[in-house]
Design a protein around this motif. Structure first.
Motif, mmCIF file in Angstrom:
data_model
loop_
_atom_site.group_PDB
_atom_site.id
_atom_site.type_symbol
_atom_site.label_atom_id
_atom_site.label_comp_id
_atom_site.label_asym_id
_atom_site.label_seq_id
_atom_site.Cartn_x
_atom_site.Cartn_y
_atom_site.Cartn_z
ATOM 1 N N ASP A 22 -6.666 17.735 18.764
ATOM 2 C CA ASP A 22 -7.388 18.987 18.541
ATOM 3 C C ASP A 22 -7.346 19.924 19.732
ATOM 4 O OD1 ASP A 22 -8.126 18.128 16.023
ATOM 5 O OD2 ASP A 22 -9.980 17.217 16.748
ATOM 6 N N GLY A 23 -6.714 19.518 20.809
ATOM 7 C CA GLY A 23 -6.620 20.374 21.976
ATOM 8 C C GLY A 23 -7.025 19.634 23.234
ATOM 9 N N PRO A 24 -6.935 20.321 24.370
ATOM 10 C CA PRO A 24 -7.210 19.662 25.647
ATOM 11 C C PRO A 24 -8.673 19.250 25.792
ATOM 12 C CG PRO A 24 -6.860 22.009 25.960
ATOM 13 C CD PRO A 24 -6.585 21.700 24.514
ATOM 14 N N LYS A 25 -8.858 18.137 26.439
ATOM 15 C CA LYS A 25 -10.186 17.621 26.719
ATOM 16 C C LYS A 25 -10.156 16.934 28.076
ATOM 17 C CE LYS A 25 -11.271 16.569 21.905
ATOM 18 N NZ LYS A 25 -10.161 17.223 21.285
ATOM 19 N N LYS A 26 -11.329 16.730 28.637
ATOM 20 C CA LYS A 26 -11.434 15.940 29.858
ATOM 21 C C LYS A 26 -11.837 14.538 29.456
ATOM 22 C CE LYS A 26 -12.549 19.768 32.824
ATOM 23 N NZ LYS A 26 -13.453 20.309 33.835
ATOM 24 N N ILE A 27 -11.105 13.557 29.970
ATOM 25 C CA ILE A 27 -11.333 12.169 29.611
ATOM 26 C C ILE A 27 -11.380 11.337 30.877
ATOM 27 C CG2 ILE A 27 -10.394 10.169 28.382
ATOM 28 C CD1 ILE A 27 -8.903 12.152 26.576
ATOM 29 N N ILE A 28 -12.324 10.405 30.932
ATOM 30 C CA ILE A 28 -12.382 9.439 32.021
ATOM 31 C C ILE A 28 -12.030 8.077 31.442
ATOM 32 C CG2 ILE A 28 -13.855 8.268 33.698
ATOM 33 C CD1 ILE A 28 -15.548 10.794 33.825
ATOM 34 N N ILE A 29 -11.089 7.412 32.077
ATOM 35 C CA ILE A 29 -10.664 6.080 31.651
ATOM 36 C C ILE A 29 -10.957 5.117 32.797
ATOM 37 C CG2 ILE A 29 -8.726 4.650 30.918
ATOM 38 C CD1 ILE A 29 -7.378 7.285 29.978
ATOM 39 N N PHE A 30 -11.706 4.082 32.518
ATOM 40 C CA PHE A 30 -12.048 3.088 33.526
ATOM 41 C C PHE A 30 -11.088 1.907 33.453
ATOM 42 C CE2 PHE A 30 -15.913 5.471 32.927
ATOM 43 C CZ PHE A 30 -16.403 5.606 34.208
ATOM 44 N N CYS A 31 -10.729 1.391 34.619
ATOM 45 C CA CYS A 31 -9.873 0.208 34.716
ATOM 46 C C CYS A 31 -10.607 -0.875 35.491
ATOM 47 C CB CYS A 31 -8.578 0.557 35.447
ATOM 48 S SG CYS A 31 -7.574 1.774 34.603
ATOM 49 N N LYS A 32 -10.181 -2.104 35.292
ATOM 50 C CA LYS A 32 -10.822 -3.239 35.942
ATOM 51 C C LYS A 32 -10.455 -3.343 37.425
ATOM 52 C CE LYS A 32 -11.084 -7.056 33.605
ATOM 53 N NZ LYS A 32 -10.788 -8.357 32.958
ATOM 54 N N THR A 33 -9.230 -2.947 37.788
ATOM 55 C CA THR A 33 -8.766 -3.119 39.166
ATOM 56 C C THR A 33 -8.172 -1.827 39.721
ATOM 57 O OG1 THR A 33 -6.534 -3.763 38.494
ATOM 58 C CG2 THR A 33 -8.173 -5.541 38.704
ATOM 59 N N LYS A 34 -8.069 -1.764 41.067
ATOM 60 C CA LYS A 34 -7.419 -0.616 41.708
ATOM 61 C C LYS A 34 -5.951 -0.544 41.307
ATOM 62 C CE LYS A 34 -8.958 -1.881 45.788
ATOM 63 N NZ LYS A 34 -9.200 -1.909 47.246
ATOM 64 N N ARG A 35 -5.312 -1.707 41.223
ATOM 65 C CA ARG A 35 -3.913 -1.751 40.796
ATOM 66 C C ARG A 35 -3.766 -1.177 39.389
ATOM 67 N NH1 ARG A 35 -1.031 -7.246 41.384
ATOM 68 N NH2 ARG A 35 -0.766 -6.491 43.501
ATOM 69 N N GLY A 36 -4.711 -1.498 38.517
ATOM 70 C CA GLY A 36 -4.696 -0.969 37.154
ATOM 71 C C GLY A 36 -4.817 0.544 37.131
ATOM 72 N N VAL A 37 -5.663 1.082 38.008
ATOM 73 C CA VAL A 37 -5.817 2.537 38.120
ATOM 74 C C VAL A 37 -4.495 3.169 38.525
ATOM 75 C CG1 VAL A 37 -6.923 4.402 39.432
ATOM 76 C CG2 VAL A 37 -8.288 2.462 38.646
ATOM 77 N N ASP A 38 -3.861 2.599 39.543
ATOM 78 C CA ASP A 38 -2.597 3.155 40.039
ATOM 79 C C ASP A 38 -1.497 3.079 38.978
ATOM 80 O OD1 ASP A 38 -3.752 3.769 42.475
ATOM 81 O OD2 ASP A 38 -3.111 1.887 43.416
ATOM 82 N N ARG A 39 -1.431 1.964 38.270
ATOM 83 C CA ARG A 39 -0.407 1.818 37.221
ATOM 84 C C ARG A 39 -0.636 2.802 36.083
ATOM 85 N NH1 ARG A 39 -0.067 -4.731 36.662
ATOM 86 N NH2 ARG A 39 1.098 -5.084 38.565
ATOM 87 N N LEU A 40 -1.896 2.944 35.668
ATOM 88 C CA LEU A 40 -2.196 3.857 34.568
ATOM 89 C C LEU A 40 -1.916 5.301 34.969
ATOM 90 C CD1 LEU A 40 -3.238 4.323 31.716
ATOM 91 C CD2 LEU A 40 -5.552 4.395 32.660
ATOM 92 N N GLU A 41 -2.310 5.679 36.175
ATOM 93 C CA GLU A 41 -2.048 7.031 36.651
ATOM 94 C C GLU A 41 -0.554 7.328 36.643
ATOM 95 O OE1 GLU A 41 -2.672 9.867 40.568
ATOM 96 O OE2 GLU A 41 -2.972 7.716 40.758
ATOM 97 N N SER A 42 0.227 6.410 37.185
ATOM 98 C CA SER A 42 1.674 6.590 37.226
ATOM 99 C C SER A 42 2.251 6.686 35.817
ATOM 100 C CB SER A 42 2.312 5.430 37.987
ATOM 101 O OG SER A 42 3.697 5.562 38.011
ATOM 102 N N SER A 43 1.810 5.815 34.942
ATOM 103 C CA SER A 43 2.308 5.829 33.563
ATOM 104 C C SER A 43 1.999 7.146 32.876
ATOM 105 C CB SER A 43 1.680 4.686 32.763
ATOM 106 O OG SER A 43 2.089 3.451 33.259
ATOM 107 N N MET A 44 0.780 7.637 33.064
ATOM 108 C CA MET A 44 0.389 8.875 32.390
ATOM 109 C C MET A 44 1.110 10.088 32.964
ATOM 110 S SD MET A 44 -3.639 8.241 31.672
ATOM 111 C CE MET A 44 -3.810 9.694 30.641
ATOM 112 N N ARG A 45 1.387 10.057 34.255
ATOM 113 C CA ARG A 45 2.077 11.195 34.869
ATOM 114 C C ARG A 45 3.540 11.278 34.463
ATOM 115 N NH1 ARG A 45 0.369 13.032 40.658
ATOM 116 N NH2 ARG A 45 -1.872 13.011 40.415
ATOM 117 N N TYR A 46 4.185 10.124 34.303
ATOM 118 C CA TYR A 46 5.634 10.117 34.131
ATOM 119 C C TYR A 46 6.114 9.689 32.754
ATOM 120 C CZ TYR A 46 5.224 10.750 39.101
ATOM 121 O OH TYR A 46 4.877 11.242 40.324
ATOM 122 N N ASP A 47 5.212 9.449 31.830
ATOM 123 C CA ASP A 47 5.599 9.054 30.475
ATOM 124 C C ASP A 47 6.021 10.293 29.700
ATOM 125 O OD1 ASP A 47 5.678 8.392 27.737
ATOM 126 O OD2 ASP A 47 4.327 6.718 28.066
#
Length: 65
Positions: A22-47
């Protein structure tokens, strides 16, 4: 229960498609670990599949200023 990161990411991608349809939104996604945060950020930026949503991803955890 999802046992690997690939399954988790695939399910998150499907959810993002529905939420962002439906359009842009602000979303917060929580991860269990710092490594998980880094992996998710990278995946979302470059997918390339997520480029259609023009997402801006920023990972935040205790090692970031």
């Amino acid at each position: 229960v999802l046992d690997n990161d690939y399954d988790k990411y695939e399910n998150l991608y499907k959810l993002l498609q529905v939420v962002l349809a439906d359009g842009p939104k602000k979303i917060i996604i929580f991860c269990k670990t710092k490594r998980g945060v880094d992996r998710l950020e990278s995946s979302m930026r470059y997918d390339h599949n997520l480029k259609q949503f023009n997402l801006e991803a920023k990972g935040i955890h205790g090692d970031k200023i």
